[in-house]
Design a protein around this motif. Structure first.
Motif, PDB file in Angstrom:
ATOM      1  N   VAL A   1       0.861  -1.175   0.000  1.00  0.00           N
ATOM      2  CA  VAL A   1       0.000   0.000   0.000  1.00  0.00           C
ATOM      3  C   VAL A   1       0.898   1.225   0.000  1.00  0.00           C
ATOM      4  CG1 VAL A   1      -1.818   1.246   1.235  1.00  0.00           C
ATOM      5  CG2 VAL A   1      -1.770  -1.252   1.284  1.00  0.00           C
TER       6      VAL A   1
ATOM      7  N   ASN B   1       1.199   5.550  -0.445  1.00  0.00           N
ATOM      8  CA  ASN B   1       0.691   6.912  -0.581  1.00  0.00           C
ATOM      9  C   ASN B   1       1.855   7.778  -1.030  1.00  0.00           C
ATOM     10  OD1 ASN B   1       0.387   9.819   0.718  1.00  0.00           O
ATOM     11  ND2 ASN B   1      -1.640   9.004   0.282  1.00  0.00           N
TER      12      ASN B   1
ATOM     13  N   LEU C   1      -1.999   5.079   7.062  1.00  0.00           N
ATOM     14  CA  LEU C   1      -1.530   3.799   6.535  1.00  0.00           C
ATOM     15  C   LEU C   1      -1.447   2.732   7.630  1.00  0.00           C
ATOM     16  CD1 LEU C   1       1.239   5.068   4.087  1.00  0.00           C
ATOM     17  CD2 LEU C   1      -1.028   4.185   3.478  1.00  0.00           C
TER      18      LEU C   1
ATOM     19  N   LYS D   1      -3.399  -0.907   7.825  1.00  0.00           N
ATOM     20  CA  LYS D   1      -2.718  -2.185   8.073  1.00  0.00           C
ATOM     21  C   LYS D   1      -3.340  -2.894   9.272  1.00  0.00           C
ATOM     22  CE  LYS D   1       1.810  -4.287   8.407  1.00  0.00           C
ATOM     23  NZ  LYS D   1       3.240  -4.108   8.293  1.00  0.00           N
TER      24      LYS D   1
ATOM     25  N   ILE E   1       3.213  -1.174   4.126  1.00  0.00           N
ATOM     26  CA  ILE E   1       2.742   0.209   3.969  1.00  0.00           C
ATOM     27  C   ILE E   1       3.935   1.101   3.652  1.00  0.00           C
ATOM     28  CG2 ILE E   1       0.687  -0.042   5.407  1.00  0.00           C
ATOM     29  CD1 ILE E   1       2.266   1.406   7.650  1.00  0.00           C
TER      30      ILE E   1
END
Length: 159
Positions: A50, A52, A85, A89, A102
């Motif tokens: 994941v 960002n 994040l 998780k 993350i």
């Protein structure tokens, strides 16, 4: 069962996705993409990364690139993203899915998602939410999703 697609010239070629990248920005579309990526990962016994991307251009003005904010603003944004994040998780860990990494990075989302991050991690599939921009905004600014579809060197699933 592996999620797959038809290969060129093959009637039943399936692709096994082992490492799935999901860019998130806190939007509802990104949350849907993450949920879909988790489904795919469970089917394929895969890992989900994941990501960002904090675009520092959002902290600049149009006056010669002079910072309109301080380093404290950028750091606060990074802390907020890290917290977001980590909560994602933790949420999926409670649901029994722990094969999740993350990440937060600075840079152009288009470049980080399609080039920089895949250079560091062996990504087979990018699962990304559709854009939230209107047709006019896409025309003027472009959309990250559109860029990822064009630039990615792996399969892309738009949710």
């Amino acid at each position: 069962m592996a999620l797959g697609k038809q290969g060129k010239g093959s009637d039943s070629m399936e692709k096994q996705y082992r490492n799935i990248l999901v860019p998130v920005d806190g939007s509802q579309n990104a949350e849907k993409a993450l949920a879909r990526a988790i489904e795919i990962a469970k089917q394929n016994d895969s890992r989900v990364e994941v990501l960002n991307v904090i675009d520092v251009k959002q902290f600049t003005t149009n006056f010669g690139g002079v910072m309109s904010g301080t380093g404290d603003m950028i750091y606060s944004s990074f802390e907020y993203i890290q917290d977001y994040l980590t909560k994602l998780k933790d949420r999926f860990a409670k649901e029994g899915f722990t094969n999740l990494g993350i990440h937060a990075r600075f840079g152009s989302p288009r470049v980080v998602i399609t080039q920089d991050f895949p250079a560091d991690y062996p990504i087979d599939l990018i699962v990304i939410g559709k854009t939230g921009l209107s047709a006019v905004e896409r025309l003027l600014m472009g959309a990250v999703t559109d860029s990822v579809i064009r630039m990615a060197k792996c399969d892309v699933l738009v949710v």
